[in-house]
Design a protein around this motif. Structure first.
Motif, PDB file in Angstrom:
ATOM      1  N   LYS A  46       0.875  -1.171   0.000  1.00  0.00           N
ATOM      2  CA  LYS A  46       0.000   0.000   0.000  1.00  0.00           C
ATOM      3  C   LYS A  46       0.910   1.218   0.000  1.00  0.00           C
ATOM      4  CE  LYS A  46      -4.281  -1.397   0.220  1.00  0.00           C
ATOM      5  NZ  LYS A  46      -5.304  -0.937  -0.708  1.00  0.00           N
ATOM      6  N   ARG A  47       0.717   2.095  -0.940  1.00  0.00           N
ATOM      7  CA  ARG A  47       1.589   3.251  -1.106  1.00  0.00           C
ATOM      8  C   ARG A  47       1.665   4.092   0.172  1.00  0.00           C
ATOM      9  NH1 ARG A  47       0.920   6.590  -6.451  1.00  0.00           N
ATOM     10  NH2 ARG A  47       1.125   4.439  -7.094  1.00  0.00           N
ATOM     11  N   ASP A  48       0.533   4.304   0.844  1.00  0.00           N
ATOM     12  CA  ASP A  48       0.549   5.150   2.042  1.00  0.00           C
ATOM     13  C   ASP A  48       1.359   4.517   3.172  1.00  0.00           C
ATOM     14  OD1 ASP A  48      -1.416   3.184   2.363  1.00  0.00           O
ATOM     15  OD2 ASP A  48      -2.718   4.476   3.562  1.00  0.00           O
ATOM     16  N   GLU A  49       1.319   3.179   3.306  1.00  0.00           N
ATOM     17  CA  GLU A  49       2.121   2.495   4.326  1.00  0.00           C
ATOM     18  C   GLU A  49       3.613   2.639   4.034  1.00  0.00           C
ATOM     19  OE1 GLU A  49       0.878  -1.578   4.453  1.00  0.00           O
ATOM     20  OE2 GLU A  49      -1.060  -1.091   5.350  1.00  0.00           O
ATOM     21  N   VAL A  54       9.009   5.185   4.883  1.00  0.00           N
ATOM     22  CA  VAL A  54      10.131   5.975   4.370  1.00  0.00           C
ATOM     23  C   VAL A  54      10.305   7.239   5.210  1.00  0.00           C
ATOM     24  CG1 VAL A  54      10.927   7.359   2.408  1.00  0.00           C
ATOM     25  CG2 VAL A  54       9.998   5.073   2.019  1.00  0.00           C
ATOM     26  N   LYS A  55       9.202   7.934   5.496  1.00  0.00           N
ATOM     27  CA  LYS A  55       9.269   9.164   6.302  1.00  0.00           C
ATOM     28  C   LYS A  55       9.827   8.903   7.695  1.00  0.00           C
ATOM     29  CE  LYS A  55       5.444  11.473   4.013  1.00  0.00           C
ATOM     30  NZ  LYS A  55       4.043  11.893   4.146  1.00  0.00           N
ATOM     31  N   ALA A  56       9.559   7.710   8.238  1.00  0.00           N
ATOM     32  CA  ALA A  56      10.037   7.362   9.575  1.00  0.00           C
ATOM     33  C   ALA A  56      11.500   6.925   9.573  1.00  0.00           C
ATOM     34  CB  ALA A  56       9.163   6.254  10.157  1.00  0.00           C
ATOM     35  N   GLY A  57      12.129   6.879   8.410  1.00  0.00           N
ATOM     36  CA  GLY A  57      13.539   6.501   8.341  1.00  0.00           C
ATOM     37  C   GLY A  57      13.761   5.222   7.582  1.00  0.00           C
TER      38      GLY A  57
END
Length: 71
Positions: A46-49, A54-57
């Protein structure tokens, strides 16, 4: 028919979205806990997951530290 925005993506699609190879995707699933769901023999995303991971590192911090140890 319009493409559904919240659909499951394949390894190839998520790799293209992130700009990395299929091998990198499989390594991230195995070693870095990339959010993926196994459906039979296939991995789906799922793209949002993946975006949140990625944003979390994601794998960035671990890979950076490993590269620094090699240098």
């Amino acid at each position: 028919m319009a493409e559904i925005e919240d659909r499951w993506l394949s390894v190839e699609e998520i790799g293209k979205y992130l700009g990395v190879s299929n091998d990198t995707i499989y390594r991230w699933i195995d070693k870095y806990g990339m959010p993926a769901h196994r459906m039979g023999r296939l991995w789906k995303f799922k793209r949002d997951e993946v975006d949140e991971w990625v944003k979390a590192g994601g794998a960035a911090d671990l890979e950076f530290r490993q590269e620094q140890r090699k240098a």
